[in-house]
Design an enzyme around this catalytic site. Structure first.
Site, PDB file in Angstrom:
ATOM      1  N   GLY A   1       0.828  -1.203   0.000  1.00  0.00           N
ATOM      2  CA  GLY A   1       0.000   0.000   0.000  1.00  0.00           C
ATOM      3  C   GLY A   1       0.865   1.257   0.000  1.00  0.00           C
ATOM      4  O   GLY A   1       0.627   2.205  -0.750  1.00  0.00           O
TER       5      GLY A   1
ATOM      6  N   LYS B   1      -0.909 -16.316 -10.679  1.00  0.00           N
ATOM      7  CA  LYS B   1      -0.327 -15.709  -9.469  1.00  0.00           C
ATOM      8  C   LYS B   1      -0.584 -16.589  -8.255  1.00  0.00           C
ATOM      9  O   LYS B   1       0.276 -16.740  -7.380  1.00  0.00           O
ATOM     10  CB  LYS B   1      -0.903 -14.303  -9.266  1.00  0.00           C
ATOM     11  CG  LYS B   1      -0.416 -13.595  -7.991  1.00  0.00           C
ATOM     12  CD  LYS B   1       1.019 -13.117  -8.097  1.00  0.00           C
ATOM     13  CE  LYS B   1       1.690 -12.719  -6.801  1.00  0.00           C
ATOM     14  NZ  LYS B   1       1.174 -11.621  -6.073  1.00  0.00           N
TER      15      LYS B   1
HETATM   16  O1  KPL Z   1       3.491 -12.025  -3.916  1.00  0.00           O
HETATM   17  C1  KPL Z   1       4.529 -12.234  -3.323  1.00  0.00           C
HETATM   18  C2  KPL Z   1       4.446 -12.259  -1.836  1.00  0.00           C
HETATM   19  O2  KPL Z   1       5.445 -12.228  -1.153  1.00  0.00           O
HETATM   20  O3  KPL Z   1       3.298 -12.294  -1.372  1.00  0.00           O
HETATM   21  C3  KPL Z   1       5.775 -12.569  -4.080  1.00  0.00           C
HETATM   22  C4  KPL Z   1       5.597 -12.227  -5.546  1.00  0.00           C
HETATM   23  C5  KPL Z   1       6.024 -14.030  -3.911  1.00  0.00           C
HETATM   24  C6  KPL Z   1       6.975 -11.769  -3.675  1.00  0.00           C
HETATM   25  O4  KPL Z   1       7.534 -12.162  -2.484  1.00  0.00           O
END
Ligand code: KPL
Length: 327
Positions: free
Chosen positions: A12, A190
Site C-alpha cells: 500500500g 499468481k
Molecule cells: O506475492 C509475493 C508475496 O510475497 O506475497 C511474491 C511475488 C512471492 C513476492 O515475495
C-alpha cells in the site's frame, strides 16, 4: 485523481508513493507509528526507484471529500473489516482497486459492502495481479526489493469502460503492465506462484531466492504441482513447464525479498495462508480431491501462526473497535 490508500503496509505504501510520484493526490491510512513517521519526515522508498515522498497520512478513514478511488491494500485476512468500515464511511462506496494475493477477494469485499438486509449499489472493483516485492522496513520506510509486473484485465464493452480510468491510474505507477482478456487465468497464475513460494519461505524463514536450492526447491515444486491440479479442477489448464517457468522468473526477480507470508509470521500477524493454500484445498475438496502437500503446509503455517500469537506478539496496533485491523 484523489486516491485513498487503505492499508498502508508494504505494498500500500509503495504503490501510494508511485501514484504520488505520477502526480496523483494520495492519502495513506495506516498504523499509528507509520503515520507518525510519514507525517514527521515523509515516506522513504529504498531500493528500486528510491525517494522521499511527502504523502498525507492518517490512522482513520478521513472525513474529507470522497476519494475518486480507494486502493484497498489490506491483507486478505483484514479485508472484511476494512471493506465494512469503508462501506459505513462512504455511501455509495467509491471504486476500489484490490491488489491482494489469494482467491475469493472480490466476493469477500462485496459481501462486506452489501451485508444481507442492507443491500446497496455494487461498487466498481478492479482486481490487479502484481509481482512487486516490498517490505516495510520500519515506520516511514519501505524497501522495494526489486521490480515486478502488473497484470490488469482487458474488458470490452460498458464494463470495460467503467474500469478503464482506474487501469490508467495503475499504469501510471511505472511498472511493466500486461492487459489480459483471460484475467481469471492471470489470477490463477499468481495463485500458483504464491502457493509455491509463500508457505515454503514462511515455514523455513528463507528469502525467495533460496527456493532455487533443495530441499526447498522440491517442496515448492510439489506445491506448485498441486496448485496446478486445483486450477485444472476449476477449468484452468496451466501446463507444468509454463507454471515452472513462471515460478522461477518470479523467484529470481524477487530473490532478495522475504515473502509477505514470512513477514507476517515474523511480526506475529495472521497470514494469507487461508486465501492461498486454504482456498486450493477447499476447491480440490469440493471435487473430492486431496492435495496432501498443500494440506500439510497449511497445517504447519496455521500452527506456526498460532504459536507466534500465544508467544505474545503484540496485537496489531490500530485494532480498536470500528477500525479495520490492518490499516
Ligand atoms: O506475492 C509475493 C508475496 O510475497 O506475497 C511474491 C511475488 C512471492 C513476492 O515475495
Amino acid at each position: 485523481m484523489r486516491v485513498l490508500v487503505v492499508g498502508a503496509g508494504a505494498i500500500g505504501s509503495l504503490f501510494g508513493a508511485r501514484l504520488f510520484a505520477a502526480g496523483h493526490s494520495v492519502t495513506l491510512v495506516g498504523r499509528p507509528e507509520h503515520v507518525r513517521a510519514i507525517r514527521a519526515g515523509g515516506l522513504r522508498v529504498d531500493g528500486d526507484r528510491p525517494g522521499l515522498f511527502p504523502l498525507t497520512a492518517d490512522v482513520d478513514l478521513p472525513s474529507g471529500p470522497v476519494p475518486d478511488v480507494i486502493l484497498l491494500a489490506v491483507k486478505s485476512y483484514d479485508l472484511d473489516d476494512a471493506a465494512r468500515a469503508i462501506g459505513q464511511r462512504f455511501r455509495p462506496p467509491p471504486p476500489m482497486v484490490l491488489p491482494q494475493n489469494g482467491w475469493g477477494i472480490e466476493t469477500t469485499v462485496l459481501r462486506a459492502l452489501t451485508p444481507p438486509g442492507a443491500p446497496g449499489p455494487v461498487p466498481v472493483l478492479v482486481r490487479v495481479v502484481h509481482s512487486v516485492p516490498a517490505t516495510l522496513e520500519r515506520p516511514g520506510v519501505v524497501r522495494a526489493a526489486g521490480t515486478g509486473t502488473l497484470v490488469l484485465p482487458r474488458v470490452e464493452g460498458p464494463d470495460g469502460a467503467a474500469i478503464e480510468p482506474f487501469l490508467g491510474l495503475l499504469e501510471s505507477m511505472g511498472y511493466p503492465v500486461e492487459r489480459r482478456v483471460d484475467f481469471d487465468r492471470a489470477l490463477w497464475e499468481k495463485l500458483l506462484i504464491n502457493a509455491a513460494i509463500n508457505p515454503v519461505t514462511a515455514d523455513h524463514g528463507i528469502v525467495n531466492g533460496r527456493l532455487i536450492d533443495d530441499p526447498w526447491r522440491g517442496q515448492a515444486l510439489a506445491l506448485l504441482d498441486e496448485a496446478r491440479r486445483a486450477a485444472e479442477l476449476a477449468q484452468v489448464r496451466i501446463p507444468a513447464e509454463e507454471a515452472e517457468r513462471r515460478l522461477w522468473v518470479v523467484v529470481r526477480a524477487t530473490a532478495a525479498n522475504r515473502s509477505s507470508m514470512l513477514q507476517d509470521l515474523e511480526r506475529g500477524r495472521p497470514t494469507e495462508i487461508e486465501a492461498i493454500s486454504g482456498a486450493l484445498v477447499e476447491i480440490a475438496r469440493s471435487h473430492g480431491v486431496r492435495l496432501p502437500h498443500t494440506e500439510r503446509v497449511l497445517g504447519r503455517i496455521r500452527a506456526r501462526a498460532a504459536r507466534q500469537r500465544t508467544a505474545g506478539a503484540a496485537p496489531a496496533p490500530g485494532a480498536a473497535a470500528g477500525r479495520p485491523k490492518d490499516l
